[in-house]
Write a protein that holds these residues in place. Sequence first.
Motif, PDB file in Angstrom:
ATOM      1  N   GLU A   1       0.841  -1.208   0.000  1.00  9.94           N
ATOM      2  CA  GLU A   1       0.000   0.000   0.000  1.00  9.94           C
ATOM      3  C   GLU A   1       0.875   1.258   0.000  1.00  9.94           C
ATOM      4  O   GLU A   1       0.576   2.220  -0.724  1.00  9.94           O
ATOM      5  CB  GLU A   1      -0.894  -0.014   1.238  1.00  9.94           C
ATOM      6  CG  GLU A   1      -1.854   1.180   1.280  1.00  9.94           C
ATOM      7  CD  GLU A   1      -2.773   1.156   2.487  1.00  9.94           C
ATOM      8  OE1 GLU A   1      -3.511   2.130   2.696  1.00  9.94           O
ATOM      9  OE2 GLU A   1      -2.719   0.148   3.244  1.00  9.94           O
ATOM     10  N   LYS A   2       1.939   1.259   0.763  1.00  6.21           N
ATOM     11  CA  LYS A   2       2.846   2.405   0.797  1.00  6.21           C
ATOM     12  C   LYS A   2       3.496   2.647  -0.559  1.00  6.21           C
ATOM     13  O   LYS A   2       3.635   3.786  -1.003  1.00  6.21           O
ATOM     14  CB  LYS A   2       3.938   2.195   1.859  1.00  6.21           C
ATOM     15  CG  LYS A   2       3.461   2.288   3.289  1.00  6.21           C
ATOM     16  CD  LYS A   2       4.637   2.105   4.241  1.00  6.21           C
ATOM     17  CE  LYS A   2       4.178   2.232   5.695  1.00  6.21           C
ATOM     18  NZ  LYS A   2       5.312   2.045   6.632  1.00  6.21           N
ATOM     19  N   GLU A   3       3.889   1.570  -1.204  1.00  3.28           N
ATOM     20  CA  GLU A   3       4.623   1.678  -2.470  1.00  3.28           C
ATOM     21  C   GLU A   3       3.719   2.080  -3.623  1.00  3.28           C
ATOM     22  O   GLU A   3       4.185   2.575  -4.648  1.00  3.28           O
ATOM     23  CB  GLU A   3       5.302   0.327  -2.783  1.00  3.28           C
ATOM     24  CG  GLU A   3       6.443  -0.006  -1.824  1.00  3.28           C
ATOM     25  CD  GLU A   3       6.867  -1.451  -1.917  1.00  3.28           C
ATOM     26  OE1 GLU A   3       7.807  -1.821  -1.199  1.00  3.28           O
ATOM     27  OE2 GLU A   3       6.219  -2.229  -2.663  1.00  3.28           O
ATOM     28  N   SER A   4       2.422   1.890  -3.453  1.00  7.79           N
ATOM     29  CA  SER A   4       1.479   2.237  -4.541  1.00  7.79           C
ATOM     30  C   SER A   4       1.147   3.736  -4.562  1.00  7.79           C
ATOM     31  O   SER A   4       0.538   4.229  -5.515  1.00  7.79           O
ATOM     32  CB  SER A   4       0.192   1.431  -4.376  1.00  7.79           C
ATOM     33  OG  SER A   4      -0.496   1.797  -3.179  1.00  7.79           O
ATOM     34  N   LYS A   5       1.551   4.439  -3.503  1.00  8.61           N
ATOM     35  CA  LYS A   5       1.229   5.872  -3.426  1.00  8.61           C
ATOM     36  C   LYS A   5       2.277   6.710  -4.172  1.00  8.61           C
ATOM     37  O   LYS A   5       3.419   6.339  -4.284  1.00  8.61           O
ATOM     38  CB  LYS A   5       1.164   6.306  -1.957  1.00  8.61           C
ATOM     39  CG  LYS A   5       0.009   5.646  -1.215  1.00  8.61           C
ATOM     40  CD  LYS A   5      -0.014   6.088   0.234  1.00  8.61           C
ATOM     41  CE  LYS A   5      -1.171   5.436   0.979  1.00  8.61           C
ATOM     42  NZ  LYS A   5      -1.206   5.812   2.412  1.00  8.61           N
TER      43      LYS A   5
END
Length: 371
Positions: free
Chosen positions: A367-371
């Motif tokens: 989720e962090k990397e998708s931002k």
Amino acid sequence: MASKSKKAEFDAVKTLEHIEQQFEMFQILNEEGEVVNNSAMPSLSDEELQELMRRMVYTRILDQRSISLNRQGRLGFYAPTAGQEASQIASHFALESEDFVLPGYRDVPQIIWHGLPLYQAFLFSRGHFQGNQIPEGVNVLPPQIIIGAQYIQTAGVALGMKKRGKKAVAVTYTGDGGSSQGDFYEGINFAGAYNAPAIFFVQNNQFAISTPRDKQTKGKTIAQKAVSAGIPGVLVDGMDPLAVYAVTKDARERAINGEGPTLIETMCYRYGPHTMAGDDPTRYRSSEMDTEWEKKDPLVRFRKFLEAKGLWSEEKENKVIEQAKEDIKQAIKKADGAPKQKVTDLMSNMYEELPFNLKEQYEIYQEKESK
């Protein structure tokens, strides 16, 4: 009355001295590039001699550029190779593509010449996972960071080749410091016991980081340690490319003919630091020692030999240098284009199926990397 039979004289020290005297350094070219052992000259064509020189010059430029790239922050871990080109490149020149190379961290040149794309070698230095994704058909393992561990791996790979009936060898390299590791003895002993087709190199560059060779062992040579494993040991001038090629070729032929492994000690010198991670060789090496070994430079020696035969020139060398620089430029550019590594990459590359305790963390980082 019959006289008592005299016991045979036993002298353990004399036995050791006799063994050590057998390990004389093998050489074909002296420091001036003159043939001093004509009967041992390998049967290399003029084209092959030129190709060997081309690879050595290319590797020297690769080393110089890699040091510069490291200082610029564009490479990560790097262990300089200048001075060891004859030991590394001439030994590899005696191998075939079906042979398997298991390198130490200083032995990146051998696996590049064995087929690893240059840009992947740069990615390995950066710690990028793509640097360890060896292309299909390239018979190498990633450079081993754990000192000496590749010796045991080589014994296993060689035994696997033997069991599969392959006419090929497994080849590995370590330094004089690596010969003090337990893995060194276990590897050569295992390979000897199973008569496995392996070639074990010890590149004796005089210093294991900062520890001089005479602090590593009381033995006069490292090659003589082969005796304890019951395998042949060879001491060779590691600054003489023809001598290194000849002993490697011989070891390979004996191995594929079912005669088992060989331990080869190459007497050489690294002109640079142990690695670019802060080592300062001036703290443990004298300028006099550096000067002495610079006179033995493998490129200078081989250049003199080839020029005397009319096979090399400044023009030829400059072409190799320019080609190496251009290849390096393109390879580093390609390495720069590799995708940035993510935490989720580390997890997915490590596990085929994530354990329960990492599944939740994977989702969080995803989720962090998708931002």
